[in-house]
Motif scaffolding. Structure first.
Motif, short mmCIF file in Angstrom:
data_model
loop_
_atom_site.label_atom_id
_atom_site.label_comp_id
_atom_site.label_asym_id
_atom_site.label_seq_id
_atom_site.Cartn_x
_atom_site.Cartn_y
_atom_site.Cartn_z
N GLU A 293 0.60 -1.04 0.02
CA GLU A 293 -0.09 0.00 -0.10
C GLU A 293 0.87 1.07 -0.06
N GLN A 294 1.97 0.85 0.62
CA GLN A 294 2.94 2.21 0.40
C GLN A 294 3.83 2.12 -0.77
N ASN A 295 3.55 1.44 -1.91
CA ASN A 295 4.10 1.35 -3.23
C ASN A 295 5.60 1.07 -2.93
N ILE A 296 6.22 0.14 -2.14
CA ILE A 296 7.24 -0.44 -1.92
C ILE A 296 7.52 -1.26 -3.02
N PRO A 297 8.63 -1.12 -3.80
CA PRO A 297 8.90 -2.00 -4.91
C PRO A 297 8.97 -3.69 -4.38
N ILE A 298 8.49 -4.44 -5.34
CA ILE A 298 8.27 -6.09 -4.99
C ILE A 298 9.46 -6.56 -4.38
N LYS A 299 10.65 -6.40 -5.31
CA LYS A 299 12.02 -6.88 -4.87
C LYS A 299 12.40 -6.48 -3.51
N VAL A 300 12.19 -5.11 -3.15
CA VAL A 300 12.50 -4.65 -1.74
C VAL A 300 12.00 -5.51 -0.55
N ILE A 301 10.44 -5.78 -0.98
CA ILE A 301 9.75 -6.27 -0.06
C ILE A 301 10.01 -7.90 -0.17
N SER A 302 10.48 -8.34 -1.10
CA SER A 302 10.99 -10.12 -1.07
C SER A 302 12.17 -10.18 -0.23
N GLU A 303 13.11 -9.09 -0.55
CA GLU A 303 14.53 -9.30 0.25
C GLU A 303 14.35 -9.08 1.61
N ARG A 304 13.28 -8.08 2.15
CA ARG A 304 13.12 -7.70 3.47
C ARG A 304 12.39 -8.88 4.23
#
Length: 342
Positions: A293-304
């Protein structure tokens, strides 16, 4: 092939050949006469003898033997829970089954039949374990054994699985947290909501894992259901993530002279979450939804999140964005301040 007369008047048919080491060898058969039919018969018998020498039939064990050897091998490389999953999955294979009876079509059908009693994710795991087991047999015991199974989710199964992904809407979070009666369990839920940590990763945290100066947490281990500390789920699960001042204060409040920050068992957490019909993973999924919802890139989310495969993150992402689109459709009806009447 050539022929010799034996001392008793019979005929010895001889065939020379080279063995696998390049050495000259010969085989022979004795016949009563030298007719064309006999020569043909002798030739065929000689070829069969040579074939047996060059390609000896390997004696195979029943699968129970290979299962025992395989589990001994995997016990040193798998985390405790993963080992148990492998052990339970291999019970689906009959110990007395002969290796030569294992065929791709037979076991692919076995996976299809499992659809009546098992969820696709469970069948997918079964397929993975079976294939690893068969590769082990091929590598160490039977080079000619080559069976690789396949299992694919149907569209209906994918759709059903998507519906099961559970996360909290923003307006639900406060109510759920208030419903958790244990303060430690509630604090761990808040930690997961803000970091996406797996429950085992949260329980394995020590004061040394928290860098208050740089505002990060290092995830290098996990605590299993039985309390054992092991390496994280996958290599990609080893990571360092940024956290807020709020989370640093939450962790600081729980740090004491004990080894771990949170001194509580997995089963206690389960006890307090079960009445709410949610699991600890719900908070991890919710963290993903909040980041999306905060438009964080999917790759960044995946790594997190420490996902080894970005598709794991995408499955949650797709589910959340569908919900967001549905929410958008509802809001479109009330978008205009004036709707003209017909």
């Amino acid at each position: 092939m050539y022929r010799e007369i034996t001392h008793n008047g019979k005929y010895r048919y001889v065939q020379s050949f080279k063995d696998k080491d390049g050495k000259n060898r010969r085989v022979s058969v004795v016949k009563n006469n030298k007719t064309r039919a006999t020569e043909k018969e002798a030739y065929e018998e000689l070829q069969e003898k040579i074939n047996k020498i060059l390609n000896p039939k390997q004696e195979y064990h029943n699968l129970g033997y290979y299962k025992e050897k395989y589990l001994e091998f995997k016990k040193t490389t798998l985390a405790y829970n993963s080992y148990l999953a492998y052990e339970i999955t291999l019970k689906k294979i009959n110990d007395n089954e002969k290796l030569e009876n294992i065929t791709k079509i037979k076991y692919d059908r076995k996976l299809i039949e499992m659809r009546k009693d098992y969820a696709p994710k469970s069948i997918e795991l079964t397929c993975l374990v079976f294939n690893n087991f068969f590769k082990f047999i091929k590598k160490y015991y039977a080079p000619n054994f080559d069976v690789t199974l396949e299992f694919k989710w149907s569209k209906e199964e994918k759709s059903t699985a998507m519906q099961k992904i559970k996360y909290l809407q923003k307006d639900e979070i406060e109510g759920v947290l208030k419903s958790i009666k244990n303060n430690t369990v509630r604090s761990i839920a808040i930690l997961q909501l803000h970091t996406g940590l797996r429950i085992g990763e949260a329980l394995a945290l020590t004061p040394n894992d928290v860098d208050f100066k740089n505002k990060t947490i290092s995830i290098t281990k996990t605590k299993l259901n039985n309390g054992e500390i092991t390496a994280p789920k996958t290599i990609s699960s080893i990571r360092t993530i940024e956290v807020s001042d709020f989370i640093l204060q939450l962790l600081l409040d729980f740090i004491s002279n004990t080894e771990f920050i949170f001194n509580i068992s997995y089963w206690t957490i389960l006890h307090y979450l079960k009445p709410l019909t949610i699991s600890s993973h719900t908070f991890r999924h919710t963290h993903v939804a909040l980041l999306i919802e905060q438009n964080i890139p999917i790759k960044v989310i995946s790594e997190r999140l420490g996902h080894s495969n970005i598709n794991t993150t995408l499955s949650i992402y797709t589910h959340v964005t569908k919900s967001m689109k549905a929410n958008l459709r509802d809001k479109l009806d009330n978008l205009s301040p004036f709707i003209p009447h017909k």
